[in-house]
Design an enzyme around this catalytic site. Sequence first.
Site, PDB file in Angstrom:
ATOM      1  N   GLY A 185       0.668  -0.328   0.037  1.00 57.16           N
ATOM      2  CA  GLY A 185      -0.114  -0.152   0.027  1.00 57.16           C
ATOM      3  C   GLY A 185       0.577   1.342   0.338  1.00 57.16           C
ATOM      4  O   GLY A 185       1.896   1.086   0.536  1.00 57.16           O
ATOM      5  N   CYS A 186       0.401   2.318   0.083  1.00 54.98           N
ATOM      6  CA  CYS A 186       0.954   3.630  -0.567  1.00 54.98           C
ATOM      7  C   CYS A 186       1.269   4.334   0.873  1.00 54.98           C
ATOM      8  O   CYS A 186       2.471   4.535   1.121  1.00 54.98           O
ATOM      9  CB  CYS A 186       0.274   4.702  -0.551  1.00 54.98           C
ATOM     10  SG  CYS A 186      -0.663   4.977  -0.550  1.00 54.98           S
TER      11      CYS A 186
END
Lengths: 316, 316, 316, 316
Positions: free
Chosen positions: A145-146
């Site tokens: 995920g970012c």
Amino acid sequence: MADVAVLGASGFAGALAARLIDRHPFFELEAVTSRSDAGRRLDELYPQHRVDLVLDAYDADELGAIDAAIVAYPHGAAAPVVAELHERGVKVVDLSADFRLRDLAVYEANYAEHPHPELVADAVYGLPERYREQIARASIVACPGCFPTAAVLALGPLTNPGHVVIDAKTGVSGAGRQATETTHFVSVDENVKAYGVGTHRHTPEIEQELGTRVTFVPHLLPLDQGELLTCYLDTDKDVAARLAEAYADEPFIELVGAPPGVRDVRETNFCRIHAHQDGDRAIVFAAIDNLWKGTASQAVQNLNLMFGRPETEGLL
Amino acid sequence: MADVAVLGASGFAGALAARLIDRHPFFELEAVTSRSDAGRRLDELYPQHRVDLVLDAYDADELGAIDAAIVAYPHGAAAPVVAELHERGVKVVDLSADFRLRDLAVYEANYAEHPHPELVADAVYGLPERYREQIARASIVACPGCFPTAAVLALGPLTNPGHVVIDAKTGVSGAGRQATETTHFVSVDENVKAYGVGTHRHTPEIEQELGTRVTFVPHLLPLDQGELLTCYLDTDKDVAARLAEAYADEPFIELVGAPPGVRDVRETNFCRIHAHQDGDRAIVFAAIDNLWKGTASQAVQNLNLMFGRPETEGLL
Amino acid sequence: MADVAVLGASGFAGALAARLIDRHPFFELEAVTSRSDAGRRLDELYPQHRVDLVLDAYDADELGAIDAAIVAYPHGAAAPVVAELHERGVKVVDLSADFRLRDLAVYEANYAEHPHPELVADAVYGLPERYREQIARASIVACPGCFPTAAVLALGPLTNPGHVVIDAKTGVSGAGRQATETTHFVSVDENVKAYGVGTHRHTPEIEQELGTRVTFVPHLLPLDQGELLTCYLDTDKDVAARLAEAYADEPFIELVGAPPGVRDVRETNFCRIHAHQDGDRAIVFAAIDNLWKGTASQAVQNLNLMFGRPETEGLL
Amino acid sequence: MADVAVLGASGFAGALAARLIDRHPFFELEAVTSRSDAGRRLDELYPQHRVDLVLDAYDADELGAIDAAIVAYPHGAAAPVVAELHERGVKVVDLSADFRLRDLAVYEANYAEHPHPELVADAVYGLPERYREQIARASIVACPGCFPTAAVLALGPLTNPGHVVIDAKTGVSGAGRQATETTHFVSVDENVKAYGVGTHRHTPEIEQELGTRVTFVPHLLPLDQGELLTCYLDTDKDVAARLAEAYADEPFIELVGAPPGVRDVRETNFCRIHAHQDGDRAIVFAAIDNLWKGTASQAVQNLNLMFGRPETEGLL
């Protein structure tokens, strides 16, 4: 040359991945698919990417002889497609959460029943700065995920970071292409607000990689792309020195002498980090572009490793 | 004291009208209704307005003994409600397009079959600077569109303006509360784009009031509230002098010596106008807040007139 | 290989030109200079460009054996440097206004006494789509202003366009790096305002190229990069067809079927154009990135031509 | 009626204070002064405030018989003026830092030698929710900084909060009217960056009021007005309950059930607070408008108290 398909290319991340593959010297963009926009031209949806292809509906049999795929589906929807492509010998970089969490119970507590638990152990967490060798040999890579990307880059090299506070600020593209009250211009403009407090699904992913408890609070900001993490930790160790040692040879990590802005890394695969020591406390700042290093360009960095290419190819 | 209901108060314009009535020294906010959000609190949807009421479903019988209503419905949906309230002796300010166009054929060419053509002749076009006396006697007032408000204030006093070009720039709140690709933050941010070229329904409304042909092109800008019109006309008359004469006593018209910015009129009922003469050409700039003078505060200005109150009451 | 210096690289346009040359396959970035920031690192001023050079004070003798220079100085300051470099046989692309106007009287009426009138006739107006052959043979190329670039691309192919109205919308980077009340965030944010009405110096430049009178009004918008021109003209000719014919083989002109947004061309050398016909009136929209096609990348496009390189090299 | 002068009314905070006094039912705006813009009209500098006065140079003898003054000068410059007015029996609300810190040594360590140390003990810290009674009797009130206002409102009622982390997000107006690289639109737009890490002068002010060590990191956001504090603390006490008890009767404190956005309090004197408990950790969010509750409207709230007026007069 290797042929790559991007599945789910009508979303922000998928569309950018398609553009990066389309411009890549080694990879060839073979197909782009979309569940919602099949039949439309990608350069009509995203003129700025100038990818001259029509979105197809996904059909494994009609994808042709691809060597790799980037899957940009939501969690739950991704796993079955990953499984199908994996079975056909296609290397997959999955942008969803489906294969990021090694502990199935944690996945199911945060998401839903896992459609393909048998593949979880095969997947490698796609943070090249941490799992470079494993990624090179992997057939399924779960792109982080970012927020976890920035958090683990900022804090991963530290041992025993203790209970960490991560205050995250993100642009709206992270919320995806769907038009909602949250992404309405009037909701975001001249505003800043926390969301997902205590419930954000990136928390367990960060905790998995850091091996410590994390208080994680993301905030939505009036900007398009970009993500800044401000990490607060109790430590009197020299955090900057530790990071300097860990990242001496990393092509995409920039250690800097002052707090970074997200503009510094906009539309790049770089992560820019600054550590500030204040006695027995330290603050670590990490800035990335959430759609690039936080998603799509990191996917390409992973593909480069999986195909034995120079890690920076197509990304500078 | 007069009791007022705001129908369609869950939209941007309706919610602001509710707030203005709620704070007004003479009017009492009796009820707020919504077709989509009945049962929700208005101050939950719009915390910034601090109107402590629950949205009801509209039911003429349950509205109670109201003296007036502001109807903030879409065109087509507004007329039946206006008719029903009118029949009960309620004075109505309608924010929709249903009663703005005096020529039924023009209405039907641009919108659809008119649900209540018999009432069109009764309605007064609610631009106080132009129809003050008629508004004071009216029982149905059709509040102008936001672009026509600024256009007619800028050019209305000129005789024979010829073929006029109006280049309009508007903030996103003008597109309404609905979440669409158009109102998505990422579509608007760092962007500017024309829309509705050659088809925008405010064109016939402007042409009706100006009595001349208009080329009208609106552009969507990355800002919340505010509307600037740049009007180009062929004339060697002294436009500034004509406007000064026409607006000498207007409380809400500000003639200024330089091009206005929309920030100058943000959250006010003012229209700020500047005229620049260039030989046989003139350029007239007009700035308003699209939700205030362009819609909701102009509705209150109309109500003030309809109830014999000072025109500026509750608006300064 | 050709060695290039960028003079005035501490400004927005110069810094971007330095980055483009730095990444260019054929040109080598030999030096960057600055009058105000000599001694500072360019990547400290502009982290996002990642150009690893120190800004020097300009000294023709110390520049070394360069083949070409991009001069990013203000008007008046540029001409003497252009002259000096020209004398030494260096090919120059000048981003200032000093050599754009062929009529010295027009230059001096709009700017000041010309420091090197003798060179004006040697300079070629650097709009490749119009003067490709002359640019290829030129030793001094005067890069057009950002507004004239878009205006001439939009309207240049039309014969007898008549009196044209050009309503321009631009981002703040066009105002340059200097911190002023105009460029203060709080002045621009949530605002839109016209400036330079009747006095903007790009007007004579546009009129020179179009050979017709122009009413030109620029507006400042709350965005960073990007420029949209909305051009109104009296004509019943088929403008779209004429543009299609003129631009059939242009690599950087994109004729599109709907009004373009500036995001479509952000950080590119493309100009995206749409023509809308409305009987005896036509509207032509043209979108560029003011720092790219409007300045720095167009400079590189010119250099490509001057050195016999593929016109798109380093620009796609 | 009481006559009030606003000194330093050409800055953002002073100008807003002038507008609030100008509209106030009890106070009369007697004069506005400016060191940099004397002779200019206030409504030329700030059209949106519509205060029809000319800025004077400050001269105590020519101010006339004023009852109170709001001093909006920078620290160091404020104290001498405060002293002079105080001597003449004028009640003063000082917006600078000069009288906020009770410990002279702390002031001098963070600012400079104090011009009027003898007055420090007379001044009252102007946070009404904390020092209401003292303010009512005070002749000098030191209005808190914007960050301390939000921080002390969020955390002041808690006993023994321990080592607190405060991550602050602020709009650009907090940086003042001066045009600098920091406030340039292009620096701020699409960016977010921490500043003053470890050195921000609001830290000792927060620590004075909370009586505990604070790690305070402000971040600059692409918005005009608004300030959000995210406060992390180690406590298993029920923070929400404690705040509810403390603020049961406060007219300007809004305790809410979800994280507030700064839009919720824009252009108001409200502070909106939400507490989230996570076992032995708590997160408290506080949103204010930095120019209103953070500065100018809080000054008016203080003046209301000092003159025995209803605390909310002119502020709702």
